[in-house]
Scaffold this active site. Structure first.
Site, PDB file in Angstrom:
ATOM      1  CG  ASP A 121     -17.347   1.082   1.512  1.00 38.36           C
ATOM      2  OD1 ASP A 121     -17.245   1.496   0.351  1.00 38.36           O
ATOM      3  OD2 ASP A 121     -16.375   0.746   2.215  1.00 38.36           O
ATOM      4  CB  THR A 126     -13.191  -1.995   0.231  1.00 39.25           C
ATOM      5  OG1 THR A 126     -13.105  -2.008  -1.194  1.00 39.25           O
ATOM      6  CG2 THR A 126     -11.917  -2.575   0.824  1.00 39.25           C
ATOM      7  CG  ASP A 133     -14.406  -0.691   6.065  1.00 37.23           C
ATOM      8  OD1 ASP A 133     -14.766  -0.020   5.076  1.00 37.23           O
ATOM      9  OD2 ASP A 133     -13.408  -1.433   6.056  1.00 37.23           O
TER      10      ASP A 133
END
Length: 738
Positions: free
Chosen positions: A425, A427, A624
């Site tokens: 991912d 961000t 996250d």
């Protein structure tokens, strides 16, 4: 293994079962020993499915149950009990062995009398010191789960009972059993086997205690007290158990942060290396998060507690490490299956040895057969085989924890080395996850501050880092935020809600398409901002585009180095992000990532993982956020950033505490070292039995004249278990990159 499964059912049916920590546990019959704190759960180091609320022995393998979470108190009742039995009876074993070896030369008594003396001295050794072994052997038969204690009980019991009968009623034996004026007795064999087995258990328990050193060191990090600030401003030191969520606490220089929370006053540098592995202190100012048990190095801080007790990061790390240490790797499940049948095979070999020697061996044939059968039973104990993989897993998870790498189960350790594709991912994974508000581009005729105010009002209900940046920017401009109703989060694409009677939608172009809003009027400005690496969110009200907001999220300093290292190792790196494709490509180009997927929803990330798996790839997913959770769960190895959401961490079997992708390279190195260590242990355990059993059975006797004494077999059996544990402890010295 069907017997073992049946045993579990019997155990549940005949015990007092209750539920704790989400599992069924039973109360076994156990000797009275010092209890750990109330609520302590005990498990077997070889069979983690066994969970009880009292000490005792494992019904499958007979090993001493251990607390799931070790205590800082080093008191080990089982170790103390075995040490006491060993040292109190060792002199008796030595005397009996000396009599057996040289008693006939000393001419101190008749050989018949010597048999009675050996019997009297051996009874305490076998019946008291060896009682735990016989009890475990009987339990193994009762539970229909043959194990090492089955073999030890049969071997020593046969030697002792035979010798007792030979002493009390020598006339029942044929003349061929006579030796030096008496029927040959083997009290010394039973005694030495008991003493050596006790010694082996003492050494093994001491070595096994070192495998929990990582958890004990983590438990030792927590401070015992906290300095609480009362509402009237007075301060007092209180026990850590008295701290509640919302309390204001003062952390002075040189003190440990008591619990997880946020800084409200002051500035300092905090050393977080004990939990994250980050060597440099981290600057903390109002609004920054603090982790309990980390060290305040310089200034004074006032913090508000947010997580206490079992909710703190330290407690969660301890729980995760303990859970991983007790889980089974696929290699261990294979070893368990082999061990169960192995014991039965050994008993068959021992019987074959007895009758082969008794019928075809040299005189005294049955004496040779009996001694060799006992040697087979003793040397073939599968303890080393059973310990081969659990010890490696326990040491490896502890080693990983010291580097900020938390494995939730053993399978994750075993699979990590096979990973050839990594999906990341953006961000919070590649970037710091602390976006900074950049600018507003309003639609014609719309006030920029009004765009920011409405977007911030809507985002008050979102936990996404981009939303937090917008809310902070609005508050810095002192804009009055309004309440939001009907808030709805569409993971990965944006949020919706009603603010001041207007239906708002804030998100990427995929969300705008869902609500029927065109973004063509601001597309050129959006593309320019995306090419600079900014994340773009469009704001629409009642079906009309009001403008767009740009938020930038800087890359983590460690990201380029981490990705370069992974790519050098041959990993295929793929970026999948909910951000726009232009933004994603801008970031990817700076990092050398060739394969990029932008504006993907959680279902799209999940589909991407499945697609790569269908191609035969072994996929790791690093993320996250909540939107990453499905892909993290689907991946062969899910890797959650410790700086992200609880949902992500609960979905992934691996967590990087400090959110540093370099931890993936370290985890791969640890995985390779651990599997190599496990294989070494298994090869050693199998080779030991493959070589030892034929030797004990006397197959080499016709060629070499060699026979293996049961006493030597007992020594070899004990040392094999200790050697396996010692080899596993070498993993504590494994060098990990970074």
């Amino acid at each position: 293994m069907s017997d073992q499964k049946h045993d579990h059912r019997d155990h549940a049916q005949h015990g007092h079962v209750h539920v704790a920590h989400g599992r069924a546990e039973g109360k076994p019959d156990a000797p009275a020993v010092p209890m750990l704190p109330a609520g302590t759960i005990y498990t077997c180091p070889m069979h983690s499915e066994i969970r009880r609320n009292q000490p005792g022995n494992c019904p499958i393998c007979g090993m001493t149950l251990e607390p799931v979470l070790p205590s800082l108190d080093d008191d080990n009742p089982a170790l103390a009990d075995f040490q006491r039995r060993f040292w109190w009876t060792l002199p008796l074993t030595i005397i009996v062995t000396a009599l057996a070896m040289i008693g006939h030369r000393l001419d101190l008594m008749s050989m018949a009398t010597q048999s009675w003396v050996e019997f009297a001295l051996s009874a305490p050794v076998v019946l008291w010191a060896g009682w735990p072994f016989f009890a475990r052997g009987v339990q193994s038969i009762f539970h229909r789960s043959p194990n090492m204690w089955t073999l030890i009980g049969l071997g020593t019991g046969a030697a002792f009972v035979y010798s007792v009968v030979a002493t009390l009623a020598p006339g029942v034996f044929p003349a061929s059993f006579q030796s030096m004026g008496r029927v040959a007795v083997y009290f010394e064999a039973a005694d030495v086997i008991i003493s050596l087995t006790l010694l082996g258990q003492v050494l093994e328990l001491k070595a096994r205690s070192q495998t929990s050193a990582a958890i004990k060191s983590l438990l030792g990090l927590a401070p015992k007290t906290a300095r609480r600030i009362a509402p009237d401003g007075t301060e007092a030191d209180v026990p850590l158990t008295h701290v509640h969520v919302g309390d204001l606490l003062r952390v002075r220089p040189g003190e440990k942060v008591p619990v997880d929370g946020v800084v409200t006053e002051g500035a300092s540098a905090v050393d977080e290396s004990m939990l994250t592995g980050e060597s440099l202190p981290v600057s903390k100012r109002p609004g920054d998060k603090l982790i309990g048990a980390t060290l305040n190095t310089s200034g004074t801080l006032v913090m508000r507690s947010e997580r206490v007790g079992a909710q703190t990061m330290l407690s969660q790390i301890v729980q995760m490490v303990a859970q991983a240490q007790r889980s089974k790797a696929p290699l261990q499940r294979m070893a368990d299956q082999v061990a169960g049948w192995f014991v039965l095979a050994v008993v068959a070999v021992a019987l074959a040895t007895l009758f082969a020697w008794g019928l075809f061996g040299p005189e005294p044939r049955w004496v040779y057969g009996f001694i060799n059968a006992v040697a087979v039973l003793i040397i073939a104990c599968p303890c080393a085989l059973g310990l081969a993989t659990p010890m490696s897993i326990m040491v490896a998870t502890g080693r990983g924890a010291t580097k900020g790498i938390l494995f939730r189960d053993a399978a994750a350790i075993e699979h990590f080395r096979k990973v050839d594709t990594l999906i990341v991912d953006k961000t919070g994974t590649l970037t710091e996850g602390k976006p900074r508000f950049d600018r507003i581009v309003p639609a014609p005729g719309v006030d920029p501050d009004e765009v920011l105010r409405l977007a911030a009002s809507l985002n008050q209900g979102s936990e996404h880092p981009l939303a937090d940046a917008i809310v902070r920017a609005a508050r810095e401009r002192n804009l009055a935020l309004a309440a939001t109703t009907d808030f709805e989060s569409s993971s990965g694409i944006g949020v919706r809600g009603v603010v001041e009677g207007h239906a708002l939608a804030l998100g990427n172009t995929a969300l705008m398409q869902q609500v029927g809003v065109t973004v063509d009027s601001l597309r050129p400005q959006a593309e320019v901002l995306r090419s600079e690496g900014a994340s773009i969110m469009h704001l629409a009200a009642d079906g009309r585009l009001l403008g767009l907001l740009a938020v930038s999220d800087p890359l983590k300093a460690s990201t380029p180095e981490a990705l370069a290292a992974l790519q050098r190792d041959g990993l295929r790196v793929v970026m999948a992000t909910g951000d726009g494709l232009t933004t994603a490509r801008a970031v990817a180009s700076r990092l050398g990532i060739d394969e990029v997927h932008g504006e993907v929803k959680p279902a799209d990330k999940l589909a991407l993982v499945r697609k790569l798996q269908d191609e035969g790839r072994i996929v790791a997913m690093a993320g996250d956020g909540i939107n990453d959770a499905p892909a993290l769960a689907q991946a062969d190895v899910g890797v959650a950033m410790g700086t992200g959401t609880d949902v992500a961490m609960n979905s992934a079997p691996v967590t990087l505490v400090k959110g540093d992708l370099r931890g993936i390279a370290q985890a791969r190195l640890l995985s390779v070292a651990t599997i190599a260590n496990m294989k070494q242990n298994l090869v050693f355990a199998f080779a030991y039995n493959v070589l030892g059993v034929p030797l004990a059975a006397g197959l080499l006797y016709p060629l070499t004249g060699w026979l293996l004494s049961p006493m030597i077999a007992a020594l070899a059996m004990s040392l094999s278990s200790v050697s396996v544990v010692g080899n596993a402890l070498r993993l504590r010295r494994t060098t990990l990159a970074g």
